[in-house]
Design a protein around this motif. Sequence first.
Motif, short mmCIF file in Angstrom:
data_model
loop_
_atom_site.label_atom_id
_atom_site.label_comp_id
_atom_site.label_asym_id
_atom_site.label_seq_id
_atom_site.Cartn_x
_atom_site.Cartn_y
_atom_site.Cartn_z
N GLN A 30 -7.63 30.83 68.76
CA GLN A 30 -7.98 32.33 68.81
C GLN A 30 -6.92 33.44 68.50
OE1 GLN A 30 -11.07 31.48 67.79
NE2 GLN A 30 -12.01 33.10 69.11
N ARG A 34 -5.99 31.87 63.96
CA ARG A 34 -7.17 33.10 63.55
C ARG A 34 -6.48 34.16 62.80
NH1 ARG A 34 -12.32 30.81 62.93
NH2 ARG A 34 -12.81 30.01 65.22
N THR A 35 -5.31 34.55 63.37
CA THR A 35 -4.47 35.88 62.95
C THR A 35 -3.88 35.43 61.77
OG1 THR A 35 -4.24 36.63 65.31
CG2 THR A 35 -2.70 37.33 63.47
N GLY A 37 -4.52 32.95 59.68
CA GLY A 37 -5.28 32.46 58.64
C GLY A 37 -4.83 31.17 58.19
N ILE A 48 -12.45 24.74 61.01
CA ILE A 48 -12.21 26.14 60.59
C ILE A 48 -12.40 26.41 59.14
CG2 ILE A 48 -10.30 28.00 60.62
CD1 ILE A 48 -9.19 26.66 63.08
N GLN A 51 -16.35 26.85 58.87
CA GLN A 51 -16.59 28.08 59.31
C GLN A 51 -16.29 29.33 58.29
OE1 GLN A 51 -14.37 28.29 63.27
NE2 GLN A 51 -16.59 28.58 63.93
N ARG A 52 -15.15 29.23 57.74
CA ARG A 52 -14.58 30.27 56.80
C ARG A 52 -15.51 30.01 55.42
NH1 ARG A 52 -8.24 29.99 58.05
NH2 ARG A 52 -8.26 31.13 60.10
N GLU A 61 -21.22 32.57 60.33
CA GLU A 61 -20.05 31.75 60.75
C GLU A 61 -20.56 30.92 61.93
OE1 GLU A 61 -16.02 32.86 61.69
OE2 GLU A 61 -16.38 32.25 63.66
N TYR A 64 -18.05 26.83 66.51
CA TYR A 64 -16.93 26.19 66.43
C TYR A 64 -17.49 24.58 67.10
CZ TYR A 64 -12.35 24.05 66.89
OH TYR A 64 -11.26 23.14 67.00
N THR A 102 -13.09 27.93 72.48
CA THR A 102 -12.79 28.39 71.15
C THR A 102 -14.03 29.68 71.06
OG1 THR A 102 -11.63 26.86 70.43
CG2 THR A 102 -12.37 28.21 68.61
N ALA A 107 -10.78 36.70 69.97
CA ALA A 107 -9.63 36.72 68.93
C ALA A 107 -8.31 37.72 69.32
CB ALA A 107 -9.97 36.77 67.45
#
Length: 289
Positions: A30, A34-35, A37, A48, A51-52, A61, A64, A102, A107
């Motif tokens: 998170q 996530r930051t 990518g 992930i 999800q994207r 989304e 998780y 998660t 985030a």
Amino acid sequence: MTTTNNKLIKELRRIGVITLAALLMAANIQTFVRTGGLYPGGATGLTILIQRLSEMLLGIEPPYTIINLLLNAIPIYIGFRYIGHKFTLYSLLMIFLTGIFTDMLPAYAITYDTLLISIFGGLINGTAICLCLWVNATSGGTDFIAIYLSEKKNVDSWNIVLGLNIVILSAAGLSFGWDKALYSIIFQFASTQVLHMLYKKYQQETLFIVTTKPTEVYDVIWHESNHGATLIDAQGAFGKQERTIVYSVVSKDEYMRVVRNVKKADPEAFINTLKTEKLAGNFYIRPHE
């Protein structure tokens, strides 16, 4: 009663460490993952990625936890079938807790520097996996494959898993661009190096111990590692004293205990240690609970 209490304390400690590892891995996802990518590889990376893709194509989304549990179905079967039931159940706990944490944690960006994210995120990821491995569990996904291959081949298989993850990351590169995929490979490489440094069950050390108490030294090796030894008659060149060389190979995670107790059994023992590159033949590995 004491034995029962000790077992209970051991199991509670095991659950506590797994919970800490799950929280650490979820926080890493998170924040750094996530930051930046990134795609951390294995079932986590695939989760992930799905999800994207779902958000990009369908505008939603999915949780998780659900995706990660589904992707871990086959690895969990491998764990139950080939590694150990209790080991797999604790790994399942780790997978479930990581998913819940998660989905719950917000985030949060610590830094936007992608290189820093790749390196430190990989270090944290590797540390979380090591915490699991120290208490006989895994974070799921390709970790099950690594453990299975390591036990079958008597080698450290984390580099093989790194190769598998690079394939997964290449798929991410085709879908979302190569910059993030390449940074993700740095992330995975850093994580693998932490595993090499901190988790040493599948690495071995060769011991040559010159001693006048071979029986006591051998008893220590057997008690601490369940490994045998070869006794070689020898003579000291300077004083012409009769000596015995005890030759044995032990796992690296057992090495310090063995050497410490050998020195207690024979304070005058001379111990030479060599890194073992490869083994052929039977080598006992403690089974996973």
